[in-house]
Design a protein around this motif. Sequence first.
Motif, PDB file in Angstrom:
ATOM      1  N   LEU A 157       0.830  -1.201   0.000  1.00 53.67           N
ATOM      2  CA  LEU A 157       0.000   0.000   0.000  1.00 53.67           C
ATOM      3  C   LEU A 157       0.865   1.252   0.000  1.00 53.67           C
ATOM      4  CD1 LEU A 157      -2.722   1.368   0.152  1.00 53.67           C
ATOM      5  CD2 LEU A 157      -2.820   0.827   2.598  1.00 53.67           C
ATOM      6  N   ALA A 158       1.945   1.229   0.777  1.00 51.81           N
ATOM      7  CA  ALA A 158       2.865   2.369   0.784  1.00 51.81           C
ATOM      8  C   ALA A 158       3.490   2.575  -0.587  1.00 51.81           C
ATOM      9  CB  ALA A 158       3.951   2.160   1.833  1.00 51.81           C
ATOM     10  N   ALA A 159       3.827   1.475  -1.265  1.00 53.54           N
ATOM     11  CA  ALA A 159       4.431   1.588  -2.589  1.00 53.54           C
ATOM     12  C   ALA A 159       3.463   2.222  -3.586  1.00 53.54           C
ATOM     13  CB  ALA A 159       4.879   0.212  -3.075  1.00 53.54           C
ATOM     14  N   MET A 160       2.154   1.992  -3.401  1.00 57.87           N
ATOM     15  CA  MET A 160       1.170   2.640  -4.262  1.00 57.87           C
ATOM     16  C   MET A 160       1.274   4.160  -4.190  1.00 57.87           C
ATOM     17  SD  MET A 160      -2.488   0.667  -3.901  1.00 57.87           S
ATOM     18  CE  MET A 160      -3.319   1.948  -4.859  1.00 57.87           C
ATOM     19  N   MET A 161       1.658   4.660  -3.018  1.00 57.31           N
ATOM     20  CA  MET A 161       1.663   6.101  -2.779  1.00 57.31           C
ATOM     21  C   MET A 161       3.014   6.754  -3.042  1.00 57.31           C
ATOM     22  SD  MET A 161      -0.500   6.250   0.782  1.00 57.31           S
ATOM     23  CE  MET A 161      -2.220   5.760   0.859  1.00 57.31           C
ATOM     24  N   ARG A 162       4.002   5.979  -3.479  1.00 56.79           N
ATOM     25  CA  ARG A 162       5.363   6.496  -3.541  1.00 56.79           C
ATOM     26  C   ARG A 162       5.520   7.662  -4.516  1.00 56.79           C
ATOM     27  NH1 ARG A 162       5.766   1.458  -6.115  1.00 56.79           N
ATOM     28  NH2 ARG A 162       6.292   1.581  -8.331  1.00 56.79           N
ATOM     29  N   SER A 163       4.667   7.734  -5.543  1.00 54.20           N
ATOM     30  CA  SER A 163       4.773   8.830  -6.505  1.00 54.20           C
ATOM     31  C   SER A 163       4.105  10.110  -6.006  1.00 54.20           C
ATOM     32  CB  SER A 163       4.148   8.420  -7.850  1.00 54.20           C
ATOM     33  OG  SER A 163       4.828   7.312  -8.401  1.00 54.20           O
ATOM     34  N   TYR A 164       3.523  10.055  -4.819  1.00 52.08           N
ATOM     35  CA  TYR A 164       2.778  11.198  -4.286  1.00 52.08           C
ATOM     36  C   TYR A 164       3.370  11.679  -2.968  1.00 52.08           C
ATOM     37  CZ  TYR A 164      -0.560   9.697  -7.798  1.00 52.08           C
ATOM     38  OH  TYR A 164      -1.152   9.346  -8.989  1.00 52.08           O
ATOM     39  N   SER A 165       4.687  11.546  -2.815  1.00 49.50           N
ATOM     40  CA  SER A 165       5.330  11.870  -1.539  1.00 49.50           C
ATOM     41  C   SER A 165       5.219  13.338  -1.175  1.00 49.50           C
ATOM     42  CB  SER A 165       6.814  11.457  -1.571  1.00 49.50           C
ATOM     43  OG  SER A 165       7.487  12.094  -2.635  1.00 49.50           O
ATOM     44  N   GLU A 166       4.962  14.208  -2.163  1.00 43.92           N
ATOM     45  CA  GLU A 166       4.789  15.623  -1.849  1.00 43.92           C
ATOM     46  C   GLU A 166       3.395  15.897  -1.276  1.00 43.92           C
ATOM     47  OE1 GLU A 166       2.865  15.125  -5.795  1.00 43.92           O
ATOM     48  OE2 GLU A 166       4.642  14.306  -4.780  1.00 43.92           O
ATOM     49  N   ARG A 167       2.501  14.899  -1.364  1.00 46.61           N
ATOM     50  CA  ARG A 167       1.129  15.079  -0.871  1.00 46.61           C
ATOM     51  C   ARG A 167       0.821  14.217   0.349  1.00 46.61           C
ATOM     52  NH1 ARG A 167      -2.350  14.061  -6.146  1.00 46.61           N
ATOM     53  NH2 ARG A 167      -4.064  14.337  -4.645  1.00 46.61           N
ATOM     54  N   VAL A 168       1.406  13.028   0.421  1.00 47.94           N
ATOM     55  CA  VAL A 168       1.221  12.162   1.584  1.00 47.94           C
ATOM     56  C   VAL A 168       2.576  11.662   2.057  1.00 47.94           C
ATOM     57  CG1 VAL A 168      -1.141  11.418   1.083  1.00 47.94           C
ATOM     58  CG2 VAL A 168       0.772  10.157   0.107  1.00 47.94           C
ATOM     59  N   HIS A 169       2.761  11.673   3.353  1.00 53.68           N
ATOM     60  CA  HIS A 169       4.008  11.198   3.952  1.00 53.68           C
ATOM     61  C   HIS A 169       3.670   9.995   4.826  1.00 53.68           C
ATOM     62  CE1 HIS A 169       7.569  11.929   6.904  1.00 53.68           C
ATOM     63  NE2 HIS A 169       7.784  10.919   6.102  1.00 53.68           N
ATOM     64  N   VAL A 170       4.070   8.801   4.377  1.00 52.15           N
ATOM     65  CA  VAL A 170       3.824   7.590   5.160  1.00 52.15           C
ATOM     66  C   VAL A 170       4.855   7.549   6.284  1.00 52.15           C
ATOM     67  CG1 VAL A 170       3.701   5.080   5.131  1.00 52.15           C
ATOM     68  CG2 VAL A 170       2.879   6.384   3.163  1.00 52.15           C
ATOM     69  N   VAL A 171       4.401   7.789   7.509  1.00 49.97           N
ATOM     70  CA  VAL A 171       5.326   7.885   8.634  1.00 49.97           C
ATOM     71  C   VAL A 171       5.378   6.604   9.462  1.00 49.97           C
ATOM     72  CG1 VAL A 171       5.089  10.385   8.791  1.00 49.97           C
ATOM     73  CG2 VAL A 171       3.582   8.939  10.152  1.00 49.97           C
ATOM     74  N   GLU A 172       4.431   5.699   9.253  1.00 47.97           N
ATOM     75  CA  GLU A 172       4.469   4.454  10.021  1.00 47.97           C
ATOM     76  C   GLU A 172       3.728   3.354   9.273  1.00 47.97           C
ATOM     77  OE1 GLU A 172       3.460   2.703  14.490  1.00 47.97           O
ATOM     78  OE2 GLU A 172       3.189   4.818  14.070  1.00 47.97           O
TER      79      GLU A 172
END
Length: 216
Positions: free
Chosen positions: A18-33
């Motif tokens: 799930l975190a890898a799905m969001m990797r291209s959006y790091s400027e919008r979401v920061h997976v902290v845990e």
Amino acid sequence: MPVRVALVNDYEIVVRGLAAMMRSYSERVHVVELTASATVDATVDVALYDTFAQPQGDRQAVADLMGNPGVGKVAVYTWNVDPELERATLRLGAAGYLSKRLPAGELVSAVEAIHHGTVVVSTDRGRGDLVGGDWPGREEGLTARESEVLALITQGMTNAEILERTGLSINSVKSYIRTCYRKIGVTSRSRAVLWGIEHGFAPDRVRVRSPRIPGS
């Protein structure tokens, strides 16, 4: 500032997918845990609870997340889009009920909207393909649903307990078991449990803070 997000599920491969799905959006979401321990230690804006092999969104696990003072909002990420379950989850206090068929960009937009105070419910009603993410057994050709059923079998659950956990019908549970057994080459439940233990289907107990996501 990007939205601070925790991803919650008992399987490390699931939260990392799930975190890898969001990797291209790091400027919008920061997976902290990433957590496979059912609790969140970090202070986050949104906790995204993935229901893979987990109780559904109207159960105590989600209520416990909402009672965590370090968690701003809780959203449930699921392929069980039954309207009554959706309503029960929202009555419990969840701020989002999100389909696993959402593309990554739409999922990120939903998380942002939830953070800003909007209750977001996917309009998907079970149509379309599962998008992104990961699950144990994917490399063996198991679908996400077959994998979930096998994970619950590995945990020792009966068919009745599996349908209660997943919201599937008993005929669907039996069908997934048959196709799963065929793919992994077993003919009995005991053999399926052994195969599951040997191939990563036992729940994890890990916590990763500020994870580095492959490809990011």
